[in-house]
Design a protein around this motif. Structure first.
Motif, PDB file in Angstrom:
ATOM      1  N   LEU A 100      56.397  55.999  33.611  1.00 33.17           N
ATOM      2  CA  LEU A 100      57.867  55.984  33.734  1.00 33.17           C
ATOM      3  C   LEU A 100      58.348  54.904  34.702  1.00 33.17           C
ATOM      4  N   THR A 101      57.622  54.735  35.779  1.00 32.86           N
ATOM      5  CA  THR A 101      58.134  53.858  36.837  1.00 32.86           C
ATOM      6  C   THR A 101      57.579  52.435  36.732  1.00 32.86           C
ATOM      7  N   GLU A 102      56.269  52.314  36.586  1.00 31.13           N
ATOM      8  CA  GLU A 102      55.717  50.952  36.573  1.00 31.13           C
ATOM      9  C   GLU A 102      55.708  50.314  35.189  1.00 31.13           C
ATOM     10  N   MET A 103      55.489  51.107  34.161  1.00 33.33           N
ATOM     11  CA  MET A 103      55.496  50.519  32.812  1.00 33.33           C
ATOM     12  C   MET A 103      56.873  50.613  32.171  1.00 33.33           C
ATOM     13  N   ASP A 104      57.784  51.368  32.811  1.00 36.88           N
ATOM     14  CA  ASP A 104      59.175  51.415  32.379  1.00 36.88           C
ATOM     15  C   ASP A 104      59.325  51.800  30.898  1.00 36.88           C
ATOM     16  N   VAL A 105      58.629  52.872  30.522  1.00 38.87           N
ATOM     17  CA  VAL A 105      58.724  53.359  29.145  1.00 38.87           C
ATOM     18  C   VAL A 105      59.185  54.819  29.153  1.00 38.87           C
ATOM     19  N   HIS A 106      59.704  55.266  28.035  1.00 34.49           N
ATOM     20  CA  HIS A 106      59.972  56.696  27.862  1.00 34.49           C
ATOM     21  C   HIS A 106      58.624  57.392  27.616  1.00 34.49           C
ATOM     22  N   VAL A 107      58.524  58.645  28.033  1.00 34.71           N
ATOM     23  CA  VAL A 107      57.213  59.303  27.948  1.00 34.71           C
ATOM     24  C   VAL A 107      57.311  60.704  27.348  1.00 34.71           C
ATOM     25  N   THR A 108      56.364  60.982  26.485  1.00 33.29           N
ATOM     26  CA  THR A 108      56.118  62.348  26.009  1.00 33.29           C
ATOM     27  C   THR A 108      54.715  62.712  26.480  1.00 33.29           C
ATOM     28  N   VAL A 109      54.548  63.889  27.034  1.00 30.83           N
ATOM     29  CA  VAL A 109      53.194  64.279  27.428  1.00 30.83           C
ATOM     30  C   VAL A 109      52.712  65.387  26.489  1.00 30.83           C
ATOM     31  N   LYS A 110      51.529  65.141  25.945  1.00 33.24           N
ATOM     32  CA  LYS A 110      50.969  66.102  24.983  1.00 33.24           C
ATOM     33  C   LYS A 110      50.212  67.179  25.742  1.00 33.24           C
ATOM     34  N   ARG A 114      65.058  57.212  36.777  1.00 31.05           N
ATOM     35  CA  ARG A 114      64.707  55.865  36.327  1.00 31.05           C
ATOM     36  C   ARG A 114      65.455  55.457  35.067  1.00 31.05           C
ATOM     37  N   GLY A 115      66.334  56.335  34.581  1.00 32.24           N
ATOM     38  CA  GLY A 115      67.043  56.003  33.341  1.00 32.24           C
ATOM     39  C   GLY A 115      66.127  56.046  32.126  1.00 32.24           C
ATOM     40  N   ARG A 116      65.039  56.756  32.236  1.00 31.99           N
ATOM     41  CA  ARG A 116      64.109  56.938  31.119  1.00 31.99           C
ATOM     42  C   ARG A 116      64.197  58.382  30.661  1.00 31.99           C
ATOM     43  N   THR A 117      63.528  58.708  29.566  1.00 32.80           N
ATOM     44  CA  THR A 117      63.526  60.104  29.117  1.00 32.80           C
ATOM     45  C   THR A 117      62.091  60.633  29.092  1.00 32.80           C
ATOM     46  N   PHE A 118      62.004  61.934  29.247  1.00 34.17           N
ATOM     47  CA  PHE A 118      60.697  62.595  29.313  1.00 34.17           C
ATOM     48  C   PHE A 118      60.750  63.848  28.446  1.00 34.17           C
ATOM     49  N   GLN A 119      59.694  64.086  27.706  1.00 31.70           N
ATOM     50  CA  GLN A 119      59.629  65.343  26.953  1.00 31.70           C
ATOM     51  C   GLN A 119      58.180  65.762  26.782  1.00 31.70           C
ATOM     52  N   VAL A 120      57.993  66.943  26.236  1.00 35.87           N
ATOM     53  CA  VAL A 120      56.634  67.444  26.057  1.00 35.87           C
ATOM     54  C   VAL A 120      56.319  67.535  24.568  1.00 35.87           C
ATOM     55  N   LYS A 121      55.031  67.488  24.290  1.00 36.70           N
ATOM     56  CA  LYS A 121      54.585  67.622  22.905  1.00 36.70           C
ATOM     57  C   LYS A 121      53.638  68.806  22.809  1.00 36.70           C
ATOM     58  N   PHE A 122      53.912  69.656  21.843  1.00 33.59           N
ATOM     59  CA  PHE A 122      53.019  70.768  21.537  1.00 33.59           C
ATOM     60  C   PHE A 122      52.532  70.580  20.114  1.00 33.59           C
ATOM     61  N   SER A 123      51.227  70.502  19.897  1.00 29.06           N
ATOM     62  CA  SER A 123      50.240  70.506  20.943  1.00 29.06           C
ATOM     63  C   SER A 123      49.066  69.651  20.497  1.00 29.06           C
ATOM     64  N   ASN A 124      48.138  69.545  21.419  1.00 35.29           N
ATOM     65  CA  ASN A 124      46.849  68.973  21.089  1.00 35.29           C
ATOM     66  C   ASN A 124      46.112  69.949  20.157  1.00 35.29           C
ATOM     67  N   THR A 125      45.001  69.517  19.620  1.00 33.70           N
ATOM     68  CA  THR A 125      44.165  70.431  18.845  1.00 33.70           C
ATOM     69  C   THR A 125      43.511  71.446  19.786  1.00 33.70           C
ATOM     70  N   LEU A 126      42.941  72.500  19.221  1.00 32.93           N
ATOM     71  CA  LEU A 126      42.317  73.550  20.046  1.00 32.93           C
ATOM     72  C   LEU A 126      40.800  73.360  20.039  1.00 32.93           C
ATOM     73  N   VAL A 127      40.247  73.260  21.237  1.00 32.79           N
ATOM     74  CA  VAL A 127      38.787  73.087  21.326  1.00 32.79           C
ATOM     75  C   VAL A 127      38.108  74.435  21.072  1.00 32.79           C
ATOM     76  N   VAL A 128      37.170  74.435  20.125  1.00 32.75           N
ATOM     77  CA  VAL A 128      36.435  75.668  19.778  1.00 32.75           C
ATOM     78  C   VAL A 128      34.950  75.318  19.617  1.00 32.75           C
TER      79      VAL A 128
END
Ligand code: SF4
Ligand code: SF4
Length: 693
Positions: A230-240, A294-308
């Motif tokens: 968000l701060t150094e690369m100045d991109v919007h971010v979604t975290v999975k 920072r004038g960027r946006t942040f959101q979450v992503k659901f979801s990763n695959t499930l480890v089995v």
């Protein structure tokens, strides 16, 4: 190991245009599967503040690692494409096969298999091909402009050190400003396609990232990476985030008690070492704040695959775990989203877990943006399954009188009135909205009399209210239960060979990279003789009967094939098309490099064709003078002159010092002749003849 190799940009462009003009398809996707979008519906959404014409797209995975994947996905209707995850360790050796879509969907693959530089080239090339498609107006509708807004979303992994490395930083910067790469690819546009050289290609390919982290990545590290982006690369971010957030007891309860997947076993350590619930809430709070500042946006992503645990025999036994996707993951992730939204209703959510045509509209109704899919596109029909997602959504929207996505969200689960009452306490705007809800009116217009942002707030509120209903509907859907997902695709008991099969063509769309293709050849049934060195001369000895009964044949383009195994799963015959069918290499270099594999390299030159072949480990060369109808076929010891059209030997000679008893198998020539002539025939587009102007 087989490595993916991107095609030259000129060949991709030429094939795309020529295949559409001559055969009404692009990279084997027929025009009837192209997404046109409904003229009466606005399916556009905002993702990180930018508009996309539809919320659907491929999740970072096998459908978006090569340029042609991006085109295929877009043509079928994707408008938010999560590009496959790149990372500093770009020399991975992955187990093969790596995708098991026989039942619900498991995999052992994860990040991009291309080098960072090659990924950049593929993504920029894909973006440029989309620019051509838009300029060419292949969709041919007056509403095209509205249906073409597209977002490419980068995906990076997996730890802070790797993502901060100069290589990954430079890679992200190059996606944000791809002028250098665009110019390099522009220079590769050949003369016969020169009209595209002056196109104003997109140079800001992407300015947003979805972060993928290792299972077990500490909370502090996840937060550190997102801050850095968000701060150094100045991109919007979604975290999975991972489905392990739900806790092992709840996940196992859903898997076993609700859905009946008793054989699927999770491991306590995967839950213990992953991000914990409270940590997830804390870091999303802090990161939302950082993004805002920072004038960027942040959101979450659901979801990763499930480890089995790896309880099946599909993947190499050395793989202790595998990653579950498909229907059961859909139910688990819906439950997770429900829990998360109760705690943090304001955080925007990107959704990917077992999405298919049947549940896509419900995902849209929960306000997820984007809604991405992967496992479903590995099934018969491949990318061609996507238009049905939008068709079913369109049916639901029309039935509810919802002209746009926001109205659909408000109406979809009958919680619109509650959403309106919660967001506006009284006055004309509330009356207008309630009136529009009751009479099937336009909700956006009705909200226009209220304060700015009222419509968006009502939509967000409705999405949150819809969530428990959507999660309950997913859990109750019998399609996701184990008993509905036990049977593997049917095999018919025959084994594939080089030529001929039942010609079902399933192997073509199920390949995410369009590596399998059809070529035509003249059927041939002929007796042949072998050639043997005897005292310095060449004698004919009994050979056999060569038979290729069908004109319609299947081949595999090795440069696009990472041996994931998916086409083998869906081929009714045994053996695997990517193993048994002719394997064509894109260059002499790649043919030479993969000596452990049989295969062909075919090249058309001025007046002549050349074919290199490795068959059962022996190497051969064929030179064809088309004007004189003469071929020279050799294994380096014996050379046979042939009438190429008649597939008939005219004479043979051995090189000096040829060992007595050395035998040249003439069937190798017949294989090379049929494959070479077939794949060079321009009537059927394929990755080999795409290099021929
Ligand atoms: S190789 Fe298999 S999947 Fe492909 S066309 Fe032949 S039978 Fe069908
Ligand atoms: S040809 Fe088959 S094995 Fe190769 S990438 Fe495509 S689906 Fe996977």
């Amino acid at each position: 190991m087989a490595e993916l190799i991107g095609a030259p940009f000129g060949a991709l462009l030429r094939r795309m245009i020529r295949e559409h003009e001559r055969e009404g398809k692009v990279f084997d996707l027929p025009a009837r599967k192209f997404w046109h979008g409904a003229a009466d519906l606005d399916t556009s959404v905002l993702f990180h503040g930018r508009r996309a014409s539809s919320p659907v797209g491929p999740a970072a995975g096998p459908q978006d690692q090569m340029a042609q994947n991006i085109v295929l996905s877009w043509l079928a209707g994707s408008r938010i494409l999560e590009l496959k995850t790149v990372q500093i360790n770009d020399r991975l050796v992955l187990p093969r096969p790596c995708i098991d879509a026989t039942t619900v969907g498991y995999n052992v693959e994860w990040s991009q298999e291309l080098r960072l530089a090659d990924s950049l080239r593929e993504y920029v090339a894909g973006s440029m091909l989309l620019d051509v498609l838009k300029a060419e107006n292949l969709l041919g509708l007056p509403s095209d402009r509205l249906k073409q807004d597209t977002i490419l979303d980068m995906s990076v992994g997996y730890d802070l050190a790797g993502i901060r490395s100069p290589q990954v930083r430079a890679w992200i910067d190059s996606m944000k400003d791809a002028r250098t790469e665009v110019e390099a690819l522009r220079d590769q546009i050949p003369d016969d396609l020169r009209r595209w050289r002056d196109l104003d290609f997109t140079t800001r390919v992407s300015d947003q990232i979805t972060l993928s982290t290792f299972h077990g990545c500490p909370a502090g590290e996840i937060e550190g990476i997102v801050r850095f982006l968000l701060t150094e690369m100045d991109v919007h971010v979604t975290v999975k985030l991972n489905p392990t957030l739900l806790g092992q007891e709840t996940v196992d309860g859903l898997l076993h008690d609700v859905l009946g997947y008793d054989e699927v076993r999770t491991r306590a350590e995967d839950f213990d070492k992953d991000l914990q619930w409270d940590q997830a809430l804390e870091i999303t709070d802090r990161l939302s704040e950082v993004a805002r500042s920072r004038g960027r946006t942040f959101q979450v992503k659901f979801s990763n695959t499930l480890v089995v645990r790896n309880h099946r025999s599909f993947f190499p036994a050395a793989e202790q775990v595998m990653y579950l996707s498909g229907g059961p993951l859909h139910v688990i992730t819906m439950a997770l989203v429900d829990r998360y939204r109760r705690a943090r209703p304001e955080v925007p959510i990107s959704f990917s877990a077992g999405v298919d045509a049947q549940n896509y509209a419900d995902c849209v109704a929960l306000g997820f943006t984007p809604v991405t899919t992967c496992t479903d596109l590995l099934r018969p029909g491949g990318y061609g399954r996507l238009p049905r997602y939008d068709a079913l959504l369109g049916e639901r929207m029309r039935a509810l009188g919802a002209p746009r996505i926001g109205d659909f969200v408000v109406r979809a689960f009958g919680r619109g009135e509650e959403a309106v009452r919660a967001e506006v306490s009284g006055g004309p705007a509330r009356d207008a909205l309630l009136g529009a809800l009751a009479t099937g009116g336009d909700l956006l217009q009705a909200a226009a009399g209220g304060d700015p942002g009222l419509y968006d707030r009502v939509v967000r509120r409705a999405a949150v209210l819809n969530t428990p209903l959507g999660a309950a509907r997913a859990a109750a859907d019998p399609r996701h239960r184990a008993e509905k997902n036990r049977s593997a695709p049917r095999k018919i008991g025959s084994h594939l060979v080089l030529f001929d099969c039942i010609n079902c063509d399933k192997c073509i769309p199920v390949c995410p990279n369009d590596a399998n293709f059809v070529y035509e050849t003249a059927p041939l049934s002929v007796s042949y003789e072998h050639f043997r060195v005897r005292e310095g001369a060449v004698a004919r000895i009994p050979g056999g009967q060569f038979v290729a009964r069908k004109a319609h044949q299947i081949a595999n383009f090795q440069d696009f094939c990472n041996e994931c195994g998916n086409c083998d799963v869906f081929c009714p015959e045994d053996g695997g098309p990517y193993i048994e069918k002719p394997r064509l290499f894109g260059s002499l270099e790649s043919w030479t490099a993969l000596r452990e594999r049989d295969g062909f390299f075919v090249r058309r030159g001025d007046g002549g064709d050349a074919v290199w072949a490795r068959i059962r480990g022996s190497e051969y060369r064929l030179e064809v003078d088309r004007a004189r109808d003469r071929g020279f076929f050799t294994d380096g010891v014996i050379t046979i002159e042939v009438s190429h059209r008649e597939r008939r030997p005219l004479g043979a000679q051995a090189r000096e010092g040829a060992p007595d008893g050395h035998t040249l198998d003439f069937s190798a020539y017949l294989n090379m002749a049929l494959v070479g002539d077939g794949v060079l025939d321009l009537r059927r587009a394929n990755p080999v003849n795409a290099t021929t102007p």
